[in-house]
Write a protein that holds these residues in place. Structure first.
Motif, short mmCIF file in Angstrom:
data_model
loop_
_atom_site.label_atom_id
_atom_site.label_comp_id
_atom_site.label_asym_id
_atom_site.label_seq_id
_atom_site.Cartn_x
_atom_site.Cartn_y
_atom_site.Cartn_z
N SER A 131 7.98 1.73 -1.88
CA SER A 131 9.16 2.23 -2.59
C SER A 131 8.80 2.82 -3.94
N THR A 155 17.37 0.98 -3.51
CA THR A 155 16.59 1.45 -2.36
C THR A 155 17.31 1.15 -1.05
N GLN A 157 15.61 0.68 2.40
CA GLN A 157 14.27 0.62 2.97
C GLN A 157 14.29 0.30 4.46
N ARG A 236 17.21 -3.73 2.57
CA ARG A 236 16.70 -3.40 3.90
C ARG A 236 17.85 -2.84 4.73
N HIS A 243 12.04 5.51 3.90
CA HIS A 243 12.74 4.85 2.80
C HIS A 243 13.54 5.88 2.01
N ASN A 316 7.82 6.13 4.75
CA ASN A 316 7.14 5.01 4.09
C ASN A 316 5.80 4.66 4.71
#
Length: 340
Positions: A131, A155, A157, A236, A243, A316
């Motif tokens: 990240s 974020t 992710q 998440r 990401h 990512n």
């Protein structure tokens, strides 16, 4: 004349991507070794148009090898990376183990390439958190122009950041939603990830932030500028790869959104896709397999004097891990080893 290259953790998601990217970018490899744990010994992996069998990390002799890309996690890295480094092989490590060691450089080649010269202290270079990597690629050229005071980032992710088990859990739970008799309780994650979002990545710390959030703070300071203030919320989401980040930046000087857009269009590693229309932005599914860090939704923040908002998306497994490691190897080859 090329390099003798080792990929440790070659059967994992990141290790396989490392092999793919070394081949795609035509890194000058004379010989390559794919290493894995003993339970995966002999597993076949691809390197370009070749198929190679994995060797045992536990018994491998790193003597005479030039560069080792590690994607094995902090535990095995702690045991094997010093052995490789002592044997004269430069380790580029994807785990979090060495990122905060002041004697080990933490590198994103588009951002702080000059730091590569610090590898010689321990013969080890650290790869940043996934990240962090994509965010600093976008922040650095703007920081050079207007100096960043503060960053607020949220974020989104993907589950591949948690490895194959995370991807499998999303897949299994998604199927189970449509089959009520097939219950798939959370194992890898703390709650159901299918059709859900979880504001919890890594462990909780005493101050209430998670370790993932702490990583973004500390790594951004080490890579760009220790004076930058960073606050993060890491989440998440039920996406397999890619990401995303919503980033708010406060500068010391005013920076117009149009100028910021032009700066980022010219910046290494950045790809600006920013049209104010339906679909005029990049989403995670569109970035998969790409080398670039994509930036969209660049706009002025009217609530502060010198603020901008933007949306940052990247693969990512690539820029957040394998690609950055290979780029470090390229940087090391061009500036230090000079064989290729």
């Amino acid at each position: 004349m090329g390099y003798r290259v080792v990929v440790a953790g070659a059967t994992g998601n990141v290790g396989r991507e490392m092999l793919n990217i070394l081949a795609e970018r035509q890194f000058p490899v004379d010989e390559i070794a794919a290493l894995a744990s003993r339970k995966s010994l002999g597993t076949e992996v691809s390197f370009g148009d070749k198929t190679i069998k994995t060797k045992d990390l536990d018994t491998f002799d790193f003597t005479g090898w030039d560069i080792a890309l590690f994607a094995v996690g902090s535990g095995p890295t702690k045991e094997y990376a010093p052995k490789a480094a002592k044997a004269g092989c430069v380790v580029i490590d994807n785990s979090s183990l060495y990122r905060y060691d002041p004697d080990i450089p933490l590198i994103v080649p588009e951002v702080n390439p000059e730091a590569v010269m610090g590898y010689a202290k321990k013969n080890i270079i650290a790869n940043p958190n996934c990240s962090t990597a994509q965010m600093v690629v976008a922040l650095k050229p703007l920081h050079d122009r207007a100096k960043i005071k503060r960053v607020v980032v949220s974020t989104y992710q993907s589950v591949s950041g948690a490895g194959k088990d995370g991807m499998d859990e999303l897949w299994d739970q998604t199927k189970a939603v449509y089959n009520p008799t097939d219950d798939k309780p959370a194992k890898k994650f703390t709650k159901q990830i299918a059709f859900n979002v979880i504001p919890h990545i890594d462990v909780f710390m005493e101050d209430g932030q998670t370790k993932e959030e702490w990583k973004m703070v500390v790594e951004t300071k080490k890579i760009i500028d220790p004076s930058i203030k960073v606050t993060a919320t890491c989440v998440r989401v039920p996406v397999f790869v890619g990401h995303s980040e919503a980033v708010n930046v406060e500068f010391e000087e005013f920076l117009d959104e149009d100028e910021a857009r032009e700066i980022l269009r010219e910046a290494p590693g950045c790809m600006v896709i920013d049209k104010r229309e339906n679909g005029g932005y990049v989403t995670p599914i569109e970035c998969v397999g790409d080398f670039a860090t994509f930036i969209s939704r660049i706009r002025q923040d009217s609530t502060i004097d010198n603020g901008l908002n933007m949306w940052i998306v990247s693969d990512n497994l690539r820029k957040g891990a394998a690609l950055n490691a290979v780029q470090i190897a390229e940087l090391l080859g061009n500036r230090v080893l000079k064989k290729g």
